[in-house]
Design a protein around this motif. Structure first.
Motif, PDB file in Angstrom:
ATOM      1  N   ASP A  81      34.983  42.583  30.506  1.00 52.32           N
ATOM      2  CA  ASP A  81      35.954  43.665  30.674  1.00 52.32           C
ATOM      3  C   ASP A  81      35.888  44.174  32.116  1.00 52.32           C
ATOM      4  OD1 ASP A  81      37.334  46.076  30.756  1.00 52.32           O
ATOM      5  OD2 ASP A  81      36.492  46.847  28.892  1.00 52.32           O
ATOM      6  N   PRO A  82      36.888  43.870  32.955  1.00 54.74           N
ATOM      7  CA  PRO A  82      36.814  44.259  34.372  1.00 54.74           C
ATOM      8  C   PRO A  82      36.713  45.770  34.574  1.00 54.74           C
ATOM      9  CG  PRO A  82      38.559  42.648  34.009  1.00 54.74           C
ATOM     10  CD  PRO A  82      38.102  43.097  32.667  1.00 54.74           C
ATOM     11  N   ALA A  83      37.395  46.554  33.749  1.00 53.86           N
ATOM     12  CA  ALA A  83      37.355  48.010  33.914  1.00 53.86           C
ATOM     13  C   ALA A  83      35.956  48.538  33.619  1.00 53.86           C
ATOM     14  CB  ALA A  83      38.384  48.665  32.994  1.00 53.86           C
ATOM     15  N   ALA A  84      35.322  48.023  32.569  1.00 50.51           N
ATOM     16  CA  ALA A  84      33.965  48.458  32.236  1.00 50.51           C
ATOM     17  C   ALA A  84      32.984  48.054  33.326  1.00 50.51           C
ATOM     18  CB  ALA A  84      33.540  47.870  30.894  1.00 50.51           C
ATOM     19  N   ILE A  85      33.132  46.837  33.822  1.00 51.06           N
ATOM     20  CA  ILE A  85      32.244  46.355  34.884  1.00 51.06           C
ATOM     21  C   ILE A  85      32.391  47.210  36.137  1.00 51.06           C
ATOM     22  CG2 ILE A  85      31.837  44.436  36.471  1.00 51.06           C
ATOM     23  CD1 ILE A  85      30.653  44.062  33.657  1.00 51.06           C
ATOM     24  N   GLU A  86      33.603  47.609  36.442  1.00 46.49           N
ATOM     25  CA  GLU A  86      33.825  48.466  37.608  1.00 46.49           C
ATOM     26  C   GLU A  86      33.149  49.819  37.427  1.00 46.49           C
ATOM     27  OE1 GLU A  86      37.483  50.239  40.376  1.00 46.49           O
ATOM     28  OE2 GLU A  86      37.919  49.108  38.547  1.00 46.49           O
ATOM     29  N   ARG A  87      33.248  50.397  36.231  1.00 45.90           N
ATOM     30  CA  ARG A  87      32.608  51.692  35.977  1.00 45.90           C
ATOM     31  C   ARG A  87      31.092  51.588  36.115  1.00 45.90           C
ATOM     32  NH1 ARG A  87      36.136  51.651  31.505  1.00 45.90           N
ATOM     33  NH2 ARG A  87      34.368  51.382  30.071  1.00 45.90           N
ATOM     34  N   ILE A  88      30.526  50.551  35.514  1.00 46.92           N
ATOM     35  CA  ILE A  88      29.076  50.378  35.573  1.00 46.92           C
ATOM     36  C   ILE A  88      28.626  50.137  37.012  1.00 46.92           C
ATOM     37  CG2 ILE A  88      27.135  48.963  34.798  1.00 46.92           C
ATOM     38  CD1 ILE A  88      28.913  48.294  32.292  1.00 46.92           C
TER      39      ILE A  88
END
Length: 270
Positions: free
Chosen positions: A173-180
């Motif tokens: 999930d690119p959005a989750a990876i960006e947040r983390i």
């Protein structure tokens, strides 16, 4: 959290790295299967593989907390071992601090030691042996991902990367990876939470690992006095894929030590 489980016996939690999934480490399963009774639980971290990540997963601490909850629900009060790779190695260290003596042993394969990329001691990116003929046969996207991580390019090495790494790289999930990624460091370094972890430990690094290096991993061993520390040549950040035979032998040795530690620990408790 999605997980895949095999076998029965002493529990061992297997934690993959960043932007991949549990399949990255499935190649190690025959080692567990052949050397004792082990209940192997392979997880997909939040935002990776088949584990969804809501907006609350916004940091490595949030990922670590999710793994802590999963571990408590899955193992209860039972003693267990941990094998963590890369980002999963950082999570594994957090679990050692969180669960203490409940952890029988920990294996860290190319673990993240310093969250800040700029602070890491890493070697220059090196490809020891290229294989232009092989690379020309690959899909361009696959070739780019493989080339970014390969140290010795060969059909066998490519097939291991294709089966273990590529599936997770295609579905995170690119959005989750960006947040983390924006909150990549743990709030508190795990080793600051305990004096020393006394259980059997394996710290394995790749000599050509340009992602996390090997020098910081050697220094990490100071907090793990019962550790085997190995730096494998012709191995990058996916050292277990680059040197599968040597990695299997080292994991086997670690499992033997964990079993002996568990036996001696149980004797002392009685």
């Amino acid at each position: 959290m999605h997980s895949v489980e095999f076998g029965a016996g002493t529990p061992v939690l297997v934690i993959h790295g960043f932007c991949v999934d549990h399949r990255l480490l499935l190649g190690l399963d025959p080692v567990f299967d052949a050397h004792g009774q082990w209940r192997r639980v392979y997880v997909d971290l939040p935002g990776m593989g088949q584990t969804a990540a809501g907006p609350e997963i916004d940091s490595t601490d949030a990922v670590a907390n999710a793994v802590v909850s999963f571990t408590r629900e899955t193992f209860g009060d039972a003693e267990f071992a941990i094998l963590g790779n890369s980002f999963g190695g950082m999570i594994a260290r957090h679990l050692v601090a969180e669960f203490g003596d409940q952890v029988l042993g920990v294996a860290l394969l190319c673990p993240v030691v310093l969250a800040d990329h700029g602070s890491r001691a890493v070697p220059q990116r090196t490809v020891i042996r290229t294989n232009p003929a092989l690379m020309a046969t690959l899909d361009p996207l696959d070739a780019a991902d493989y080339e970014a991580m390969s140290v010795v390019q060969s059909p066998g090495n490519w097939s291991r990367f294709r089966d273990a790494a590529l599936p997770g790289l295609r579905i995170f999930d690119p959005a989750a990876i960006e947040r983390i990624s924006k909150n990549y460091a743990l709030r508190e370094e795990p080793e600051g939470r305990f004096a020393a972890f006394q259980g059997p430990t394996l710290i394995l690094a790749g000599r050509q690992d340009h992602v996390v290096g090997f020098q910081d991993q050697i220094a990490l061993a100071n907090s793990y006095p019962q550790s085997t520390i190995v730096v494998l040549d012709q191995a990058g950040h996916n050292a277990h894929l680059d040197q599968p035979v040597l990695t299997a032998a080292l994991v086997k040795d670690w499992l033997t030590r964990v079993k002996a530690w568990k036996k001696s620990s149980n004797v002392s408790k009685t």
